[in-house]
Design an enzyme around this catalytic site. Structure first.
Site, PDB file in Angstrom:
ATOM      1  CB  SER A 150     -98.785  18.411  50.514  1.00 44.16           C
ATOM      2  OG  SER A 150     -97.741  17.589  50.973  1.00 44.16           O
ATOM      3  CG  ASP A 226     -93.957  22.290  55.214  1.00 47.01           C
ATOM      4  OD1 ASP A 226     -93.738  21.158  55.686  1.00 47.01           O
ATOM      5  OD2 ASP A 226     -94.753  22.515  54.287  1.00 47.01           O
ATOM      6  CG  HIS A 259     -97.133  20.370  55.177  1.00 44.09           C
ATOM      7  ND1 HIS A 259     -96.545  20.829  54.019  1.00 44.09           N
ATOM      8  CD2 HIS A 259     -97.779  19.212  54.825  1.00 44.09           C
ATOM      9  CE1 HIS A 259     -96.820  19.992  53.022  1.00 44.09           C
ATOM     10  NE2 HIS A 259     -97.577  19.011  53.474  1.00 44.09           N
TER      11      HIS A 259
END
EC number: 3.1.2.12
Lengths: 280, 280
Positions: A150, A226, A259
């Site tokens: 991320s 995600d 995620h």
């Protein structure tokens, strides 16, 4: 450097360490897994180093506890270093939001007050922490790879694109690919770097590729489930930038993954294998 | 049963679920990993089930996040169920100590006030939760194995020794092998079961073996650097009980490993492989 803890794991040692950082002006914590210290390596032999940069709200601990990297690192003989995501401490300026201030350093050197005194994660990771690793661990600094998740995927891609000679291998899990084009990035870079968007380009993987930076190749995994994919991560922008520039890239959309560390851990061993191949 | 969360991981689904337990009189939380739901299993096929019982202070979450079991469960096609270690909630009696009350159910049915109304983890795991698992998951309840850590290793060994026909495979990580002979056990069983030590024997793996209980075999891993080894875990008592009774046992002292999930995760895949072999 002071050692906070060591635990034997997968035949190696998982350590957590602190040191006084001149760059951030704070004590910084990081974890290092060193495989097979007393094993079949020749005495004095050094191992390649894989950096894992973490995402928003994380410290070194998230990937250390939940990343499931040690089996593959032990198998391939790779050291894994997991830094924190920002300076910490009561004296460090902060913001109430989860996506700015502590836990959200974005791997930049801030130029704006009040952040610029402490938020120097770029120089911390480009200059200061590598020297600490080289001094205290059996690390072959001529063989470094980098990955992250991320915000840390953004950090990994941009650090590698700015200095391809340092890294033999680059990958990312669900990276922010273009801070110029997402709310997380716009907020963070405005706050840390200021309103001049031209200055952001060295912190934007897509812009760096557009501006001519190149890597031998890169690996990205991104879950299709995600919740940040559409609004923040925008993997397609990286696919387009790579295609347009002729930048070789393996970008895989992973059906049904989200995620979380359940996603990261599922593909961690593959990433480490991919790095190990290029670090041998 | 209500589903709190599901995350795709290693091709399967890691879920966390709650249900109203009649045994404990509370809402209970547990996690279940089901590998490869949409994969190459025949439609309607059922998978073997491995129970993981956790240690003092833990919930379902510790092993779910840090146990590193999903890769091996996916590889071998094994469902893993991780229950909580006690009833929870404001209405449940508790003790300030970490080793008694909430988080420390010891896998017994309490007979003493004020614990006996809620602390019924034995019946919860012997009767109630298996029925929930059988109803809601593709679980072949004719093929169950059990393992656990510390207090949960005690739970796994004693549940299997009391009912060998239920479990085809039994293992433990750093188990409490004899509550009759350690401070944790003496405190918990006095509190939950009362002062009559004869009544404790069905909750003591060594005593059960002395009293004639037998398993086809069992696997135990114990770290030599485990700070609880000498005062609480006393692995040698199990070695001696097995040797004396002719109980086949593979008890491995693992050099340098401690009591943490760094130890558990290092040997998890081997344990799952060992169970899978017996559950096929």
């Amino acid at each position: 450097m002071e050692t906070v803890s060591t635990n034997k794991a997968f035949g190696g040692v998982q350590g957590v360490h602190t040191h006084a950082s001149a760059e951030t002006g704070t004590e910084m914590t990081f974890s290092v897994f060193v495989p097979d210290v007393a094993g079949d390596r020749a005495p004095g032999a050094k191992l390649p180093v894989l950096w894992f940069l973490s995402g928003l709200t994380c410290t070194h601990a998230n990937v250390t506890e939940k990343g499931e990297f040690r089996r593959a690192c032990a198998e391939h003989g790779v050291i894994l270093v997991a830094p924190d995501t920002s300076p910490r401490g009561d004296e460090v300026p902060d913001d109430e939001a989860y996506d700015f201030g502590k836990g959200a350093g974005f791997y930049v050197d801030a130029t704006e007050a009040p952040w610029k005194a402490n938020f120097r994660m770029r120089s911390y990771l480009e200059i200061e922490l590598p020297a600490v690793i080289a001094e205290h661990f059996p690390a072959d600094m001529a063989r470094q790879g980098i990955t992250g998740h991320s915000m840390g995927g953004h950090g990994a891609l941009t650090m590698a694109l700015r200095d391809p000679s340092r890294f033999r291998s680059v990958s990312a899990f669900a990276p922010i690919v273009s801070p110029l084009n997402c709310p997380w990035g716009e907020k963070a870079l405005t706050g840390y770097i200021g309103a001049d968007r031209a200055a952001w380009r060295e912190y934007d993987a897509c812009a760096l590729i557009e501006d001519g930076a190149r890597l031998p190749d890169l690996l990205v995994d991104q879950g299709t489930a995600d919740g940040f994919l559409e609004g923040q991560l925008k993997t397609h922008l990286l696919e387009e930038a790579c295609a347009k520039a002729g930048q070789p890239a393996t970008i895989r959309m992973q059906e049904g993954y989200d995620h979380s560390y359940y996603f990261i851990s599922s593909f961690m061993a593959e990433h480490i294998g991919w790095h190990a191949e290029r670090l041998k």
